[in-house]
Write a protein that holds these residues in place. Sequence first.
Motif, PDB file in Angstrom:
ATOM      1  N   TRP A  93       0.850  -1.183   0.000  1.00 35.02           N
ATOM      2  CA  TRP A  93       0.000   0.000   0.000  1.00 35.02           C
ATOM      3  C   TRP A  93       0.890   1.238   0.000  1.00 35.02           C
ATOM      4  O   TRP A  93       1.776   1.373   0.844  1.00 35.02           O
ATOM      5  CB  TRP A  93      -0.922   0.010   1.214  1.00 35.02           C
ATOM      6  CG  TRP A  93      -2.027  -0.987   1.132  1.00 35.02           C
ATOM      7  CD1 TRP A  93      -2.095  -2.204   1.739  1.00 35.02           C
ATOM      8  CD2 TRP A  93      -3.243  -0.848   0.372  1.00 35.02           C
ATOM      9  NE1 TRP A  93      -3.265  -2.842   1.415  1.00 35.02           N
ATOM     10  CE2 TRP A  93      -4.001  -2.041   0.585  1.00 35.02           C
ATOM     11  CE3 TRP A  93      -3.770   0.146  -0.444  1.00 35.02           C
ATOM     12  CZ2 TRP A  93      -5.244  -2.243  -0.014  1.00 35.02           C
ATOM     13  CZ3 TRP A  93      -5.009  -0.056  -1.025  1.00 35.02           C
ATOM     14  CH2 TRP A  93      -5.734  -1.230  -0.811  1.00 35.02           C
ATOM     15  N   PRO A 116      -6.770   5.306  -1.955  1.00 30.51           N
ATOM     16  CA  PRO A 116      -5.881   4.204  -1.574  1.00 30.51           C
ATOM     17  C   PRO A 116      -5.307   3.530  -2.817  1.00 30.51           C
ATOM     18  O   PRO A 116      -6.026   3.275  -3.780  1.00 30.51           O
ATOM     19  CB  PRO A 116      -6.811   3.259  -0.805  1.00 30.51           C
ATOM     20  CG  PRO A 116      -7.908   4.134  -0.296  1.00 30.51           C
ATOM     21  CD  PRO A 116      -8.113   5.186  -1.347  1.00 30.51           C
ATOM     22  N   LEU A 118      -2.531   0.468  -4.225  1.00 26.88           N
ATOM     23  CA  LEU A 118      -1.686  -0.691  -3.966  1.00 26.88           C
ATOM     24  C   LEU A 118      -0.872  -0.994  -5.217  1.00 26.88           C
ATOM     25  O   LEU A 118      -1.407  -0.995  -6.326  1.00 26.88           O
ATOM     26  CB  LEU A 118      -2.528  -1.910  -3.586  1.00 26.88           C
ATOM     27  CG  LEU A 118      -1.721  -3.161  -3.214  1.00 26.88           C
ATOM     28  CD1 LEU A 118      -2.221  -3.758  -1.900  1.00 26.88           C
ATOM     29  CD2 LEU A 118      -1.807  -4.225  -4.319  1.00 26.88           C
TER      30      LEU A 118
END
Length: 348
Positions: A93, A116, A118
Amino acid sequence: MREPRWWYAPAPGPVSRLLEPVGALWGSLVCRRFARAKSYRAAAPIICVGNFTAGGTGKTPLALEVAGLVAGMGLTCAFLSRGYGGRLAGPHWVDPERDRARDVGDEPLLLAAARPTLICRDRAAGARAIATGAAAVDVIIMDDGLQNPGLVKDLTLAVVDGARGVGNGRVIPAGPLRAPLGFQLDLVDAVVVNRGSEDSAARGDFADLLRRDFEGPVLDARIVPGGATEWLSSAPVIAFAGIGVPERFFATLAALGADLIAKVAFPDHHDFTAADATQLLDLARSHDATIVTTEKDRARLAGGEGPVAELHARARALPIRLKLEARDESRLVALIEGAVGRRAQKAR
């Protein structure tokens, strides 16, 4: 890399013709990889944002725009990126405050500042990591990956440079295409044409060609500033960029009224050295100029030392976004809603 100029010649030249057998082999390998792949279906719908060619077309701004549209529907999303240019294989992440471009890549840093994000070189493993993360998301936006068969995509978008199109139409290394155009068109649900920041009648040519050869929606978009721009006219400007098409960034600055004293172009994803930074700082001092760059380039400067750290502190980034025409934004929203809705129906 710095792309060869002859990639974007009106017709293939002698070097391109010489390399055409290699390009044909590369294209056949991509097609074969898709034919043999066992694609993983993620728990959440996958929206893939990619491009047909090597080099910059506006893919990251489109991914951010898609994320905004998804959020506007009341849905949560996360970005999944390969982390090109970074050292970490992932799953990881991205922390935009602590991570550096040399570890995670420059584009994931921009994405992580919004949603977010990743990174994972194995896209299927990345999708599984998102699904088992602390907070489940409704949609995964796959940054790049049009030519990657590792995941089943629920909606695939390709963004193309409206001015340059697909160049000479040949596959790497004979031209800029990552795979044969016909094969790639069969993979996508819609194409977004990035018309840049200035008006030009010639910019409609490739879009018109697409509308003849592609049955899906062809959507129009333009580059617009992501914030105030009055500061650009307060002093002369030294502009630098290490992106796929630096000229597009310089043209955007000029269109916004910047007095460009110098335009310094570097290869895409360039790792700036102390010598590079010193050159730019000296130019700025000698002209009493503001140093302006892209958000991606400034992200790569973070964590540097000496002149690189000074350049990071002095350089101003011009935030930009890819804005779709109002009618085409509605069409894209409908495509996203359809992809999410189809997945929900299958889950019942």
